[in-house]
Design a protein around this motif. Structure first.
Motif, short mmCIF file in Angstrom:
data_model
loop_
_atom_site.label_atom_id
_atom_site.label_comp_id
_atom_site.label_asym_id
_atom_site.label_seq_id
_atom_site.Cartn_x
_atom_site.Cartn_y
_atom_site.Cartn_z
N GLY A 58 0.77 -1.18 -0.14
CA GLY A 58 -0.13 0.00 0.10
C GLY A 58 0.75 1.25 0.11
N ILE A 59 2.00 1.10 0.84
CA ILE A 59 2.79 2.41 0.89
C ILE A 59 3.46 2.65 -0.46
N GLY A 60 3.97 1.52 -1.03
CA GLY A 60 4.45 1.69 -2.47
C GLY A 60 3.76 1.98 -3.64
N GLN A 61 2.34 1.59 -3.46
CA GLN A 61 1.38 2.28 -4.53
C GLN A 61 1.07 3.60 -4.16
N PHE A 62 0.93 3.91 -2.89
CA PHE A 62 0.54 5.49 -2.73
C PHE A 62 1.94 6.37 -3.06
N ALA A 63 2.85 5.88 -2.85
CA ALA A 63 4.07 6.70 -3.15
C ALA A 63 4.41 7.28 -4.49
N LEU A 64 3.37 6.43 -5.31
CA LEU A 64 3.44 6.76 -6.99
C LEU A 64 2.65 7.95 -6.83
N LEU A 65 1.75 8.48 -6.05
CA LEU A 65 1.12 9.44 -6.06
C LEU A 65 0.29 9.53 -7.31
N GLY A 66 -0.31 8.39 -7.50
CA GLY A 66 -1.33 8.29 -8.92
C GLY A 66 -0.62 8.21 -10.25
N SER A 67 0.48 8.40 -10.39
CA SER A 67 1.42 8.36 -11.94
C SER A 67 1.20 7.05 -12.61
N HIS A 68 0.76 5.99 -11.90
CA HIS A 68 0.92 4.67 -12.65
C HIS A 68 -0.38 4.69 -13.24
N ARG A 69 -1.59 5.25 -12.71
CA ARG A 69 -2.81 4.94 -13.28
C ARG A 69 -3.13 6.16 -14.29
N ALA A 70 -2.54 7.42 -13.85
CA ALA A 70 -2.61 8.37 -14.91
C ALA A 70 -1.84 7.95 -16.13
N GLY A 71 -0.70 7.47 -15.92
CA GLY A 71 0.27 6.95 -16.81
C GLY A 71 -0.51 5.86 -17.85
N LEU A 72 -1.20 4.97 -17.22
CA LEU A 72 -2.05 3.98 -18.08
C LEU A 72 -2.88 4.76 -18.98
N ARG A 73 -3.69 5.56 -18.46
CA ARG A 73 -4.63 6.29 -19.20
C ARG A 73 -3.97 7.25 -20.14
N ARG A 86 7.53 12.60 -23.43
CA ARG A 86 8.32 13.23 -22.57
C ARG A 86 7.67 13.38 -21.25
N SER A 87 6.30 13.59 -21.31
CA SER A 87 5.49 13.88 -20.06
C SER A 87 5.16 12.43 -19.30
N LEU A 88 5.11 11.49 -20.09
CA LEU A 88 5.22 10.04 -19.25
C LEU A 88 6.34 9.54 -18.62
N ARG A 89 7.60 9.82 -19.28
CA ARG A 89 8.82 9.57 -18.78
C ARG A 89 9.28 10.61 -17.53
N GLY A 90 8.71 11.63 -17.74
CA GLY A 90 9.12 12.66 -16.54
C GLY A 90 8.45 12.07 -15.42
N ALA A 91 7.07 11.58 -15.54
CA ALA A 91 6.27 11.31 -14.33
C ALA A 91 6.89 9.97 -13.71
N ALA A 92 7.28 9.09 -14.68
CA ALA A 92 8.27 7.95 -14.22
C ALA A 92 9.40 7.91 -13.46
N ALA A 93 10.00 9.03 -13.96
CA ALA A 93 11.31 9.46 -13.31
C ALA A 93 11.24 10.04 -11.88
N SER A 94 10.35 10.85 -11.81
CA SER A 94 10.07 11.52 -10.52
C SER A 94 9.54 10.32 -9.51
N ALA A 95 8.74 9.41 -10.05
CA ALA A 95 8.36 8.34 -9.19
C ALA A 95 9.73 7.42 -8.73
N VAL A 96 10.41 7.23 -9.64
CA VAL A 96 11.70 6.11 -9.41
C VAL A 96 12.63 6.70 -8.71
N TRP A 97 13.17 8.28 -8.97
CA TRP A 97 14.02 8.99 -8.18
C TRP A 97 13.68 9.60 -6.98
N LEU A 98 12.56 10.16 -7.02
CA LEU A 98 12.12 10.87 -5.83
C LEU A 98 11.25 10.28 -4.77
N THR A 99 9.97 9.92 -5.33
CA THR A 99 8.94 9.60 -4.07
C THR A 99 8.93 8.24 -3.88
#
Length: 447
Positions: A58-73, A86-99
């Motif tokens: 649950g914490i890992g899912q919340f740490a994505l801040l919804g970027s995975h579901r918005a990314g799917l859409r 570029r927007s999708l890559r930026g969202a993924a990078a912010s999750a992988v390296w920050l949140t």
């Protein structure tokens, strides 16, 4: 500069075929993970393992801040447009390296403070817990991106319980080896083995996803991408957090109020009962990209036919599991988890009732989120969550294991019924299974 061309999307029928195969493999891996863990840890430790791994997920899912579901859409409608990529890559990078790293470190430190045992045991528990947060979050992120980009076969292997067939298989092997080699590690060792099971599948998923944008120049910094991603996905974050908590809060109530023995019985019955929802839960990811595209085009009638046929498909798959669950609950619990767990049969049946309601509501939640009404779904989940806590605590305190299971089952029935009504009222699409499924529609519709 060239960007990889868009993949030809297979039909929904093909996607469902791959889903069915991978679902079967995921079930085997999921059962193996729980069977090994329950036999290794027994009724004194299995409940702690379930609560801890569920919390980490649950914490890992919340740490994505919804970027995975918005990314799917967004990936489902990107058509390999460079700006959207570029927007999708930026969202993924912010999750992988920050949140994700930030949440993992905080979660690991918190788990160290609450863990028991020697300093070495607590450190192993904290490292395993933090690793599960990070790797579990990565699995959710890449599975949704892969599905959105049309990688149906690979995405199917990442969906389902325990991270899908690939992750569940890796976890089962790692748990068995850890049990044989270092049984003295207990719950912390089992959690570490579960984290190891994520590594190879998640790494491969990253390589496949990265190939979509590797030729594009990098633009902007991580904080900029994080702010942009959060603006696009914060409603998804609330909805995902509420969804997860609604499905896990009873586990934590049980761990706090029922004692080690009854908590393990509740955890076992909860996990086995949830298997009934796996066909529909996994189907949501299969249908979500299609749902987003058809809603954007205004094809409501066709979408309803597709979703109700898909709901029938999920109901048929769940019925295979429902029969032995209803007829032989005690024997099934004993077979999967070992001696002593059959005493949870009444709680198991009550929890199963809630998951039956999920099946009959169909893909209502997917319709709401993909129609940009994720706020409605979040509100329903949040209100239900508050009631789950209040009523669940009272029921567990007054009536123990059976009372908590009854509270969980009743709340699930009410929540799924309201989600179905909301999809019908607000979007104009019914999602319950149909007695006249149109299988040809699945063949003619792209996934």
């Amino acid at each position: 500069m060239t960007v990889q061309s868009a993949r030809a999307r297979p039909s929904l029928l093909v996607a469902l075929g791959w889903y069915t195969v991978s679902y079967g493999l995921a079930i085997v891996g999921y059962l193996a993970v729980n069977a090994f863990a329950s036999r290794w840890l027994g009724t004194s430790g299995f409940g702690t393992f379930v609560v801890a791994t569920t919390a980490a997920a649950g914490i890992g899912q919340f740490a994505l801040l919804g970027s995975h579901r918005a990314g799917l859409r967004d990936a489902a409608t990107s058509d390999d447009d460079p700006e959207r990529l570029r927007s999708l890559r930026g969202a993924a990078a912010s999750a992988v390296w920050l949140t994700l790293p930030a949440f993992s470190v905080v979660a690991g430190c918190a788990s160290y403070a609450f863990a028991s045992g020697s300093a070495a045991d607590r450190l192993l528990f904290a490292l395993a817990f933090g690793s599960l947060v990070y790797t579990g979050g990565l699995q959710k992120l890449w599975a949704n991106y892969l599905r959105g980009f049309g990688h149906v076969r690979l995405a199917s292997l990442f969906e389902g319980r325990s991270g899908g067939a690939l992750v569940a298989t890796g976890q089962g092997v790692a748990l068995l080896l850890a049990w044989i080699v270092a049984p003295q590690w207990g719950v912390a060792g089992a959690m570490a083995a579960a984290a190891v099971g994520f590594t190879v599948p998640v790494g491969y998923a990253w390589l496949v996803t990265h190939s979509r944008w590797r030729d594009l120049p990098r633009v902007g910094h991580l904080l900029h991408h994080l702010a942009r991603s959060f603006k696009n996905s914060w409603r998804f974050a609330i909805n995902q957090a509420a969804t997860f908590l609604a499905g896990a809060v009873e586990l934590w109530i049980g761990g706090a109020l029922l004692g080690l023995h009854d908590s393990s019985l509740f955890s076992a019955s909860f996990r086995l009962a949830f298997m009934l929802s796996i066909p529909l839960t996994s189907l949501q990811v299969v249908f979500a990209p299609l749902c987003a595209r058809m809603l954007a085009r205004g094809e409501f009638e066709k979408l309803e036919r597709v979703l109700r046929t898909g709901g029938t498909f999920a109901a048929l798959g769940a019925s295979v599991l429902l029969v032995p669950m209803v007829l032989f609950p005690s024997q099934l619990l004993t077979l999967v988890f070992g001696a002593g767990f059959g005493a949870a049969s009444t709680a198991f049946l009550l929890l199963t009732t809630g998951n039956v309601a999920n099946i009959f509501s169909g893909l209502a939640g997917t319709v709401l989120t993909m129609s940009r009404r994720e706020g409605v779904a979040a509100a329903v989940q949040s209100v239900t969550l508050v009631s789950r806590v209040a009523v669940g605590v009272l029921a567990a305190y007054q009536w123990g294991l059976v009372g908590l299971a009854a509270s969980a089952g009743l709340h699930s029935v009410a929540m799924y019924a309201y989600m179905w009504w909301s999809a019908r009222k607000l979007v104009g699409v019914s999602t319950h299974p149909t007695l006249r499924p149109r299988w040809r529609t699945l063949r003619a519709t792209g996934a």
